[in-house]
Design a protein around this motif. Structure first.
Motif, PDB file in Angstrom:
ATOM      1  N   PHE A  50      -4.823  -7.894 -11.055  1.00 22.93           N
ATOM      2  CA  PHE A  50      -4.222  -9.336 -11.816  1.00 22.93           C
ATOM      3  C   PHE A  50      -3.926  -8.878 -13.111  1.00 22.93           C
ATOM      4  N   ILE A  51      -4.657  -8.154 -13.649  1.00 21.61           N
ATOM      5  CA  ILE A  51      -4.233  -7.598 -15.171  1.00 21.61           C
ATOM      6  C   ILE A  51      -4.326  -5.901 -15.220  1.00 21.61           C
ATOM      7  N   LYS A  52      -3.388  -5.473 -15.953  1.00 16.87           N
ATOM      8  CA  LYS A  52      -3.210  -4.130 -16.034  1.00 16.87           C
ATOM      9  C   LYS A  52      -4.329  -3.460 -17.096  1.00 16.87           C
ATOM     10  N   PRO A  53      -4.716  -2.402 -16.915  1.00 17.82           N
ATOM     11  CA  PRO A  53      -5.965  -2.034 -18.150  1.00 17.82           C
ATOM     12  C   PRO A  53      -4.850  -1.024 -19.005  1.00 17.82           C
ATOM     13  N   ASP A  54      -5.639  -0.833 -20.040  1.00 16.51           N
ATOM     14  CA  ASP A  54      -4.911  -0.134 -21.161  1.00 16.51           C
ATOM     15  C   ASP A  54      -5.263   1.488 -20.677  1.00 16.51           C
ATOM     16  N   LYS A  55      -6.477   1.878 -20.340  1.00 17.42           N
ATOM     17  CA  LYS A  55      -6.675   3.248 -19.867  1.00 17.42           C
ATOM     18  C   LYS A  55      -8.155   3.042 -18.848  1.00 17.42           C
ATOM     19  N   GLY A  56      -8.265   4.092 -18.259  1.00 23.95           N
ATOM     20  CA  GLY A  56      -9.065   4.493 -17.352  1.00 23.95           C
ATOM     21  C   GLY A  56      -8.928   4.690 -16.061  1.00 23.95           C
ATOM     22  N   HIS A  57     -10.023   4.819 -15.363  1.00 21.36           N
ATOM     23  CA  HIS A  57      -9.664   5.160 -13.875  1.00 21.36           C
ATOM     24  C   HIS A  57     -10.524   4.290 -12.707  1.00 21.36           C
ATOM     25  N   VAL A  58      -9.796   3.811 -11.589  1.00 19.50           N
ATOM     26  CA  VAL A  58     -10.616   3.115 -10.563  1.00 19.50           C
ATOM     27  C   VAL A  58     -10.027   3.783  -9.508  1.00 19.50           C
ATOM     28  N   HIS A  59     -11.195   4.195  -8.735  1.00 15.50           N
ATOM     29  CA  HIS A  59     -10.856   4.894  -7.346  1.00 15.50           C
ATOM     30  C   HIS A  59     -11.590   4.020  -6.246  1.00 15.50           C
ATOM     31  N   TYR A  60     -11.073   3.709  -5.151  1.00 16.61           N
ATOM     32  CA  TYR A  60     -11.583   2.954  -3.825  1.00 16.61           C
ATOM     33  C   TYR A  60     -11.252   3.840  -2.730  1.00 16.61           C
ATOM     34  N   LYS A  61     -12.397   4.460  -2.293  1.00 12.59           N
ATOM     35  CA  LYS A  61     -12.521   5.522  -1.110  1.00 12.59           C
ATOM     36  C   LYS A  61     -11.530   6.482  -1.504  1.00 12.59           C
ATOM     37  N   GLY A  62     -11.400   7.127  -2.780  1.00  9.51           N
ATOM     38  CA  GLY A  62     -10.512   8.019  -3.314  1.00  9.51           C
ATOM     39  C   GLY A  62      -9.064   7.638  -3.659  1.00  9.51           C
ATOM     40  N   THR A  63      -8.641   6.314  -3.262  1.00 11.03           N
ATOM     41  CA  THR A  63      -7.473   5.942  -3.703  1.00 11.03           C
ATOM     42  C   THR A  63      -7.418   5.425  -4.902  1.00 11.03           C
ATOM     43  N   PRO A  64      -6.501   5.763  -6.118  1.00 11.80           N
ATOM     44  CA  PRO A  64      -6.454   5.189  -7.249  1.00 11.80           C
ATOM     45  C   PRO A  64      -6.075   3.825  -7.193  1.00 11.80           C
ATOM     46  N   LEU A  65      -6.548   2.830  -7.877  1.00  7.61           N
ATOM     47  CA  LEU A  65      -6.318   1.357  -7.745  1.00  7.61           C
ATOM     48  C   LEU A  65      -5.457   0.813  -8.984  1.00  7.61           C
ATOM     49  N   LYS A  69      -0.142  -3.308  -7.097  1.00  7.45           N
ATOM     50  CA  LYS A  69      -0.028  -4.803  -7.035  1.00  7.45           C
ATOM     51  C   LYS A  69      -1.305  -5.483  -6.426  1.00  7.45           C
ATOM     52  N   PRO A  70      -1.690  -6.553  -6.657  1.00 10.97           N
ATOM     53  CA  PRO A  70      -2.712  -7.213  -6.036  1.00 10.97           C
ATOM     54  C   PRO A  70      -2.598  -7.228  -4.695  1.00 10.97           C
ATOM     55  N   TYR A  71      -1.529  -7.754  -3.952  1.00 10.57           N
ATOM     56  CA  TYR A  71      -1.451  -7.807  -2.702  1.00 10.57           C
ATOM     57  C   TYR A  71      -1.622  -6.721  -1.999  1.00 10.57           C
ATOM     58  N   LYS A  72      -1.426  -5.523  -2.572  1.00 12.83           N
ATOM     59  CA  LYS A  72      -1.479  -4.024  -1.832  1.00 12.83           C
ATOM     60  C   LYS A  72      -3.026  -3.658  -2.011  1.00 12.83           C
ATOM     61  N   ILE A  73      -3.441  -4.103  -3.056  1.00  8.84           N
ATOM     62  CA  ILE A  73      -4.936  -3.795  -3.234  1.00  8.84           C
ATOM     63  C   ILE A  73      -5.825  -4.498  -2.266  1.00  8.84           C
ATOM     64  N   SER A  74      -5.312  -5.806  -2.014  1.00  6.53           N
ATOM     65  CA  SER A  74      -5.942  -6.615  -0.949  1.00  6.53           C
ATOM     66  C   SER A  74      -5.937  -5.778   0.373  1.00  6.53           C
ATOM     67  N   ASN A  75      -4.524  -5.328   0.542  1.00  2.00           N
ATOM     68  CA  ASN A  75      -4.561  -4.919   1.976  1.00  2.00           C
ATOM     69  C   ASN A  75      -5.229  -3.274   2.286  1.00  2.00           C
ATOM     70  N   LEU A  76      -5.811  -2.883   1.112  1.00  2.00           N
ATOM     71  CA  LEU A  76      -6.528  -1.664   1.259  1.00  2.00           C
ATOM     72  C   LEU A  76      -7.978  -1.988   1.827  1.00  2.00           C
ATOM     73  N   GLY A  77      -8.310  -3.353   1.776  1.00  2.00           N
ATOM     74  CA  GLY A  77      -9.384  -3.647   2.241  1.00  2.00           C
ATOM     75  C   GLY A  77     -10.652  -4.157   1.001  1.00  2.00           C
ATOM     76  N   ILE A  78      -9.871  -4.796   0.158  1.00  2.00           N
ATOM     77  CA  ILE A  78     -10.699  -5.187  -1.212  1.00  2.00           C
ATOM     78  C   ILE A  78     -10.312  -6.807  -1.057  1.00  2.00           C
ATOM     79  N   THR A  79     -11.422  -7.571  -1.174  1.00  2.00           N
ATOM     80  CA  THR A  79     -10.971  -9.235  -1.361  1.00  2.00           C
ATOM     81  C   THR A  79     -11.871  -9.833  -2.186  1.00  2.00           C
ATOM     82  N   ARG A  80     -11.184 -10.809  -3.001  1.00  2.00           N
ATOM     83  CA  ARG A  80     -12.107 -11.274  -3.961  1.00  2.00           C
ATOM     84  C   ARG A  80     -12.225 -12.927  -3.839  1.00  2.00           C
TER      85      ARG A  80
END
Lengths: 252, 295
Positions: A50-65, A69-80
């Motif tokens: 929902f907001i974009k970081p300045d820098k850093g890394h986030v990986h979910y099951k090896g996929t960079p997040l 886009k939010p809807y694509k992240i949701s479709n990877l199996g993360i919900t909030r």
């Protein structure tokens, strides 16, 4: 499962998240705590796109997040869930849950060419959603408008809705804030049940009793940086955490 | 005989506005896209259909469908910049769109003949029968009924539910994995397609179109129809279209001196609408907001 490394985000001159790193392992319940303004919700917003970081890394099951886009992240199996309840007020409870499903009937081509199949699929999903409402004790109200429920009931619907998504990683922003003790116990049981089913949960909460009861691990944020991580017992005794919450000892 | 022709004429106009109101309700009522420029799609449909028939002699069914399709394609061009905007901003952008289209129609004289308009648009011929009067009414009714049932079916599918979710809260729809921009674009496309069909029906019925038929006031009229009938109710859109066309016609027959009737008609019309909206803000068929509102 979820790796966060050196995450940074500033809003104007304020560093909301500063070199934040922690991880969440599969089938773990992790609490994210910290004083008001520590950057907890910002971390959630960064994780879900929902907001974009300045820098850093986030990986979910090896996929960079990051940058996804939010809807694509949701479709990877993360919900909030959101800190302030976000139901769809003019839809019924069942409809609120059905939105969480991914159905072929959401696509115009399928509506044109596979009307029978989408009807069948919708029926199955509807039954599943009614079951989920039963789980949170709101089956009788399935055809009520969401806005006509009490606050606690709305919280339950929100939890039922994330169950309908089939996501593996659930991010809950203050699941028991403003909820009465009965409802709190109910939510606790549901979260425990979810863990048994193999889900992974990362939640933000100020209710320390709830955190200590349910979390396998606690991550403490202060000024956007994680200052401690450990089991609830370790965290309770951690001097840096006490300092963040209660302030420094001053010699008089 | 004259009365009969008059009644048929009114019914045809009502039918065309029913299609416009139904199609706009999909965008405004169901998806929450505050589109003030619906008339632009209506105009594109009318001009496309008329120009094809006049310049290439295309059969009615082809010009008719082309009117809808070109209006739909036109909506895609609009959607790319406009759908990034929300609420009031989208309203202003679509208002601009309507004004731009009206000005293009006025000034692209080599194509549209500008303010002179396009006369002599052929009456439609289907299977060798030229449709006028009652047969044209039948055509309008068929198109209207098909529009109504298609839209009614669509809003009951999971697709339609997502549109309503977007109207209620875009963030929720996004967080639950819905590509909000895609759905908004599709909703606008369908809405524009039917508005284009209505434009074609208008052009081939009146047989003359000029830019004044597609001013921004038309959009205001169509929006009033869905508000009066009850927003996000398809039947309401139909009722609203019927009332807003019939009401000024009925006022024509008031026993008033002819010097006053013109102005009085408009005053009475406006007062009735205001009274209606004060008494029933949710519209005639609008759902009452049940129970306690917690927000």
């Amino acid at each position: 499962m979820l790796h966060i490394k050196n995450l940074n985000k500033h809003f104007g001159g304020i560093k909301a998240v500063k070199d934040c790193s922690f991880e969440v392992k599969e089938n773990e319940i992790v609490a994210l705590i910290g004083p008001n303004g520590a950057g907890k919700t910002t971390v959630f917003n960064l994780l879900t796109g929902f907001i974009k970081p300045d820098k850093g890394h986030v990986h979910y099951k090896g996929t960079p997040l990051l940058g996804v886009k939010p809807y694509k992240i949701s479709n990877l199996g993360i919900t909030r869930t959101f800190q302030l309840i976000k139901l769809l007020p003019k839809l019924t409870l069942v409809e609120n849950l059905l939105i969480a499903k991914q159905q072929s009937g959401e696509h115009l081509l399928n509506i044109m060419f596979k009307p029978k199949y989408i009807k069948h699929e919708e029926k199955e999903n509807r039954n599943h959603c009614v079951e989920l409402l039963d789980l949170v004790g709101l089956k009788d109200k399935r055809n009520h408008y969401a806005k006509n429920l009490s606050y606690g009931q709305q919280k339950l619907v929100e939890i039922a809705r994330i169950l309908a998504t089939d996501a593996d990683l659930l991010l809950l922003d203050e699941p028991v804030a403003g909820v009465n003790p009965v409802m709190r116990a109910k939510i606790k049981n549901i979260l425990k049940k979810l863990k048994e089913q193999g889900k992974t949960i990362l939640f933000i909460e100020h209710d320390m009793k709830f955190v200590m009861d349910i979390a396998d691990r606690v991550v403490v944020l202060d000024y956007g940086t994680e200052i401690a991580t450990g089991t609830p017992k370790q965290i309770q005794k951690n001097p840096r955490v006490l300092q963040a919450y209660l302030g420094k000892k001053v010699k008089l | 005989m004259a009365l009969e022709a008059y009644i048929i004429h009114i019914l045809i106009i009502i039918g065309i506005y029913v299609i416009l109101a139904l199609s706009l309700d999909l965008a405004i009522g169901y998806t929450g896209l505050l589109n003030i420029g619906h008339v632009a799609f209506y105009a594109v449909g009318a001009y496309t259909s008329a120009l094809l028939a006049l310049n290439f002699g295309t059969p009615f069914l082809i010009s008719f469908l082309a009117g809808g399709i070109i209006a739909g394609i036109f909506s895609l061009v609009v959607a790319i910049p406009a759908l990034k905007l929300r609420g009031d901003y989208l309203a202003v952008a679509t208002l601009g769109l309507a004004i731009i289209v009206e000005n293009i129609l006025k000034n692209w004289t080599s194509l549209t003949r500008g303010p002179l308009g396009l006369p002599g648009i052929p009456k439609p011929t289907i299977f060798g029968i030229t449709l006028t009067g009652i047969t044209y009414l039948a055509l309008v009714i068929v198109v209207g009924v098909v529009t109504y049932y298609l839209l009614r079916y669509l809003i009951k599918t999971p697709f339609g539910r997502i549109l309503q979710a977007i109207r209620e809260d875009e963030l929720v729809a996004k967080s639950l994995g819905k590509n909000v921009t895609k759905y908004k674009t599709q909703a606008l496309l369908i809405s524009a397609f039917f508005a284009g069909l209505a434009g074609s029906l208008y052009a081939h019925y009146i047989t003359f179109i000029d830019p004044t038929s597609f001013s921004i006031l038309e959009s205001v009229l169509i929006i009033s129809m869905i508000v009066v009938g009850g927003i996000a109710t398809l039947k309401g859109a139909i009722i609203g279209a019927i009332i807003l066309i019939l009401l000024p016609e009925a006022l024509r027959f008031l026993p008033l001196p002819s010097s006053m009737i013109g102005a009085l008609r408009q005053i009475i019309y406006a007062v009735l609408l205001v009274v209606l909206l004060i008494k029933r803000p949710q519209g005639l068929l609008g759902k009452k907001t049940e129970g306690v509102v917690t927000t």
